[in-house]
Design a protein around this motif. Structure first.
Motif, PDB file in Angstrom:
ATOM      1  N   ASP A  57      -7.273   3.080  -9.223  1.00  0.00           N
ATOM      2  CA  ASP A  57      -7.416   1.884 -10.061  1.00  0.00           C
ATOM      3  C   ASP A  57      -6.701   0.686  -9.441  1.00  0.00           C
ATOM      4  OD1 ASP A  57      -9.014   2.709 -12.189  1.00  0.00           O
ATOM      5  OD2 ASP A  57      -7.321   3.334 -13.425  1.00  0.00           O
ATOM      6  N   GLU A  58      -5.483   0.911  -9.020  1.00  0.00           N
ATOM      7  CA  GLU A  58      -4.672  -0.206  -8.535  1.00  0.00           C
ATOM      8  C   GLU A  58      -5.171  -0.747  -7.196  1.00  0.00           C
ATOM      9  OE1 GLU A  58      -2.213  -3.227  -8.840  1.00  0.00           O
ATOM     10  OE2 GLU A  58      -2.559  -1.774 -10.429  1.00  0.00           O
ATOM     11  N   MET A  65      -4.236   6.419 -10.955  1.00  0.00           N
ATOM     12  CA  MET A  65      -3.490   5.166 -10.929  1.00  0.00           C
ATOM     13  C   MET A  65      -3.655   4.481  -9.578  1.00  0.00           C
ATOM     14  SD  MET A  65      -0.539   3.535  -9.602  1.00  0.00           S
ATOM     15  CE  MET A  65       0.328   4.907  -8.907  1.00  0.00           C
ATOM     16  N   CYS A  90       0.835  -1.207   0.000  1.00  0.00           N
ATOM     17  CA  CYS A  90       0.000   0.000   0.000  1.00  0.00           C
ATOM     18  C   CYS A  90       0.865   1.250   0.000  1.00  0.00           C
ATOM     19  CB  CYS A  90      -0.906   0.025   1.239  1.00  0.00           C
ATOM     20  SG  CYS A  90      -2.157  -1.235   1.293  1.00  0.00           S
ATOM     21  N   ASN A 105     -14.230  -2.328 -11.766  1.00  0.00           N
ATOM     22  CA  ASN A 105     -13.781  -1.360 -12.770  1.00  0.00           C
ATOM     23  C   ASN A 105     -14.843  -0.284 -12.999  1.00  0.00           C
ATOM     24  OD1 ASN A 105     -11.381  -2.731 -13.127  1.00  0.00           O
ATOM     25  ND2 ASN A 105     -12.078  -3.831 -14.934  1.00  0.00           N
ATOM     26  N   THR A 114     -15.027   2.042  -9.916  1.00  0.00           N
ATOM     27  CA  THR A 114     -13.848   2.904  -9.874  1.00  0.00           C
ATOM     28  C   THR A 114     -13.948   4.014 -10.911  1.00  0.00           C
ATOM     29  OG1 THR A 114     -12.522   1.052  -9.076  1.00  0.00           O
ATOM     30  CG2 THR A 114     -11.326   2.935  -9.962  1.00  0.00           C
ATOM     31  N   GLU A 134       4.393   5.738  -5.327  1.00  0.00           N
ATOM     32  CA  GLU A 134       4.452   5.804  -6.793  1.00  0.00           C
ATOM     33  C   GLU A 134       3.471   6.841  -7.326  1.00  0.00           C
ATOM     34  OE1 GLU A 134       3.727   1.808  -8.099  1.00  0.00           O
ATOM     35  OE2 GLU A 134       5.685   1.105  -7.405  1.00  0.00           O
ATOM     36  N   LYS A 145      -8.212  -2.870  -7.833  1.00  0.00           N
ATOM     37  CA  LYS A 145      -7.846  -4.169  -8.405  1.00  0.00           C
ATOM     38  C   LYS A 145      -7.234  -5.089  -7.349  1.00  0.00           C
ATOM     39  CE  LYS A 145      -7.134  -2.529 -13.072  1.00  0.00           C
ATOM     40  NZ  LYS A 145      -6.216  -1.824 -13.927  1.00  0.00           N
ATOM     41  N   GLN A 146      -6.339  -4.531  -6.562  1.00  0.00           N
ATOM     42  CA  GLN A 146      -5.701  -5.324  -5.509  1.00  0.00           C
ATOM     43  C   GLN A 146      -6.741  -5.840  -4.517  1.00  0.00           C
ATOM     44  OE1 GLN A 146      -2.522  -6.289  -4.931  1.00  0.00           O
ATOM     45  NE2 GLN A 146      -1.653  -5.302  -6.724  1.00  0.00           N
ATOM     46  N   LEU A 182       2.469   1.827  -3.386  1.00  0.00           N
ATOM     47  CA  LEU A 182       1.529   2.376  -4.372  1.00  0.00           C
ATOM     48  C   LEU A 182       1.304   3.870  -4.169  1.00  0.00           C
ATOM     49  CD1 LEU A 182      -1.277  -0.318  -4.718  1.00  0.00           C
ATOM     50  CD2 LEU A 182       0.320   0.451  -6.463  1.00  0.00           C
TER      51      LEU A 182
END
Length: 161
Positions: free
Chosen positions: A59-60, A56, A37, A141, A144, A43, A63-64, A40
């Motif tokens: 989204d990530e 980003m 976490c 998806n 989000t 980043e 998904k995670q 992410l």
């Protein structure tokens, strides 16, 4: 611990040699997820475009969350209250706050958006994890995408009159 050992195909003594207590096992499981976490968020914050970084991140983490419930629990702060997590959890939340402030300063993020809104999205997304994988991914998806659209200010030319 006996159930974990049995599920892992280990003798309980083997599990206890590596993890002398339930807290030690829990810390081992959640530490990697909480570090993921933090990575992410780092980043996302490193992206020169705060909007792209936040998108980003959203989204990530969604998904995670569908792929790994422990990741989401770590991100949502529901990892067990263990001293080893406190500093990392605080650091991750501070970085998320920095990312939100940068996105607001760039003029793209709604002024009333707060880091807590990320948690609102994840709590809403959490239920999808119980669905079959393909359905869960589609639903996640969609949620989000709608969430992202609601969070960012649309240029006047794109807004409906």
């Amino acid at each position: 611990m006996a159930t974990v050992a049995r599920t892992a195909g280990l003798a309980p003594a083997t599990l206890y040699r590596h993890f002398p207590s339930r807290a030690a096992l829990t810390a081992a499981v959640f530490t990697g997820d909480l570090e993921g976490c933090a990575t992410l968020v780092e980043e996302a914050l490193a992206d020169t475009d705060p909007r792209r970084g936040l998108v980003m991140l959203l989204d990530e983490v969604a998904k995670q969350q569908i792929q790994n419930r422990a990741f989401a629990d770590a991100f949502l702060g529901q990892a067990p209250a263990l001293p080893a997590f406190d500093a990392l959890r605080r650091r991750t939340l501070d970085l998320l706050g920095d990312l939100v402030r940068r996105a607001k300063a760039s003029g793209g993020l709604r002024e009333d958006f707060s880091p807590g809104d990320v948690f609102v999205m994840l709590y809403a997304n959490r239920g999808f994890a119980a669905m079959p994988q393909e359905s869960a991914e589609r639903a996640s998806n969609r949620l989000t995408a709608l969430f992202i659209e609601a969070c960012f200010i649309q240029p006047r030319a794109l807004q409906k009159a």
